[in-house]
Design a protein around this motif. Structure first.
Motif, PDB file in Angstrom:
ATOM      1  N   GLN A  19      19.274  34.674 101.744  1.00  0.00           N
ATOM      2  CA  GLN A  19      17.914  34.385 102.140  1.00  0.00           C
ATOM      3  C   GLN A  19      17.111  34.043 100.894  1.00  0.00           C
ATOM      4  O   GLN A  19      17.311  34.634  99.838  1.00  0.00           O
ATOM      5  CB  GLN A  19      17.291  35.604 102.831  1.00  0.00           C
ATOM      6  CG  GLN A  19      17.961  35.954 104.137  1.00  0.00           C
ATOM      7  CD  GLN A  19      17.813  34.839 105.162  1.00  0.00           C
ATOM      8  OE1 GLN A  19      16.749  34.259 105.310  1.00  0.00           O
ATOM      9  NE2 GLN A  19      18.883  34.527 105.848  1.00  0.00           N
ATOM     10  N   PRO A  20      16.206  33.088 101.001  1.00  0.00           N
ATOM     11  CA  PRO A  20      15.393  32.754  99.831  1.00  0.00           C
ATOM     12  C   PRO A  20      14.584  33.962  99.375  1.00  0.00           C
ATOM     13  O   PRO A  20      14.070  34.713 100.200  1.00  0.00           O
ATOM     14  CB  PRO A  20      14.480  31.632 100.316  1.00  0.00           C
ATOM     15  CG  PRO A  20      14.661  31.534 101.777  1.00  0.00           C
ATOM     16  CD  PRO A  20      15.854  32.331 102.173  1.00  0.00           C
ATOM     17  N   THR A  21      14.505  34.126  98.075  1.00  0.00           N
ATOM     18  CA  THR A  21      13.776  35.252  97.511  1.00  0.00           C
ATOM     19  C   THR A  21      12.566  34.728  96.747  1.00  0.00           C
ATOM     20  O   THR A  21      12.711  33.958  95.804  1.00  0.00           O
ATOM     21  CB  THR A  21      14.677  36.062  96.560  1.00  0.00           C
ATOM     22  OG1 THR A  21      15.830  36.474  97.278  1.00  0.00           O
ATOM     23  CG2 THR A  21      13.960  37.266  96.030  1.00  0.00           C
ATOM     24  N   LEU A  22      11.421  35.150  97.184  1.00  0.00           N
ATOM     25  CA  LEU A  22      10.192  34.769  96.501  1.00  0.00           C
ATOM     26  C   LEU A  22       9.964  35.668  95.301  1.00  0.00           C
ATOM     27  O   LEU A  22      10.367  36.834  95.304  1.00  0.00           O
ATOM     28  CB  LEU A  22       9.004  34.919  97.454  1.00  0.00           C
ATOM     29  CG  LEU A  22       8.936  33.935  98.610  1.00  0.00           C
ATOM     30  CD1 LEU A  22       7.891  34.393  99.601  1.00  0.00           C
ATOM     31  CD2 LEU A  22       8.622  32.544  98.107  1.00  0.00           C
ATOM     32  N   PRO A  23       9.285  35.153  94.288  1.00  0.00           N
ATOM     33  CA  PRO A  23       8.888  36.020  93.180  1.00  0.00           C
ATOM     34  C   PRO A  23       7.890  37.062  93.692  1.00  0.00           C
ATOM     35  O   PRO A  23       7.288  36.891  94.752  1.00  0.00           O
ATOM     36  CB  PRO A  23       8.231  35.074  92.177  1.00  0.00           C
ATOM     37  CG  PRO A  23       8.220  33.727  92.765  1.00  0.00           C
ATOM     38  CD  PRO A  23       8.861  33.777  94.104  1.00  0.00           C
ATOM     39  N   PRO A  24       7.672  38.125  92.934  1.00  0.00           N
ATOM     40  CA  PRO A  24       6.675  39.122  93.331  1.00  0.00           C
ATOM     41  C   PRO A  24       5.298  38.466  93.496  1.00  0.00           C
ATOM     42  O   PRO A  24       5.000  37.443  92.871  1.00  0.00           O
ATOM     43  CB  PRO A  24       6.663  40.107  92.159  1.00  0.00           C
ATOM     44  CG  PRO A  24       7.940  39.873  91.435  1.00  0.00           C
ATOM     45  CD  PRO A  24       8.322  38.446  91.666  1.00  0.00           C
ATOM     46  N   PRO A  25       4.453  39.048  94.323  1.00  0.00           N
ATOM     47  CA  PRO A  25       3.138  38.462  94.590  1.00  0.00           C
ATOM     48  C   PRO A  25       2.324  38.131  93.328  1.00  0.00           C
ATOM     49  O   PRO A  25       1.720  37.056  93.246  1.00  0.00           O
ATOM     50  CB  PRO A  25       2.436  39.525  95.436  1.00  0.00           C
ATOM     51  CG  PRO A  25       3.557  40.195  96.158  1.00  0.00           C
ATOM     52  CD  PRO A  25       4.683  40.237  95.158  1.00  0.00           C
ATOM     53  N   ALA A  26       2.308  39.004  92.344  1.00  0.00           N
ATOM     54  CA  ALA A  26       1.535  38.741  91.128  1.00  0.00           C
ATOM     55  C   ALA A  26       2.067  37.513  90.390  1.00  0.00           C
ATOM     56  O   ALA A  26       1.293  36.742  89.804  1.00  0.00           O
ATOM     57  CB  ALA A  26       1.550  39.960  90.211  1.00  0.00           C
TER      58      ALA A  26
END
Length: 85
Positions: A19-26
């Motif tokens: 699954q695609p992994t987004l960077p942390p919100p910050a």
């Protein structure tokens, strides 16, 4: 015995399943800021709302398909252009 090509095919299949992994919100916010893009402009590009982008960058929510893939593609491009110092 498996050939190198068969092993690579097996590994590629595993990579496609991830699954695609987004960077942390910050980090999402940092990348957007480094690119000089406002939350409103990003929301417009992704056909979303400014509040939704704020929520993504505050960790209150995560994008869903099809915006997830588009957002991830954008962030990956920004990561290449604006690596962490």
């Amino acid at each position: 015995m498996l050939s190198q090509e068969e092993l690579f095919e097996a590994v590629d299949a595993l990579l496609e399943d991830e699954q695609p992994t987004l960077p942390p919100p910050a980090e999402r916010a940092r990348l957007r800021g480094a690119a000089g893009v406002t939350q409103a402009r990003l929301a417009q590009a992704l056909q979303s709302t400014t509040q939704t982008v704020k929520n993504w960058e505050n960790g209150r929510s995560e994008p869903r398909t099809p915006r997830l893939q588009a957002y991830l593609r954008l962030l990956e491009g920004w990561v290449e252009r604006y690596p962490r110092p």
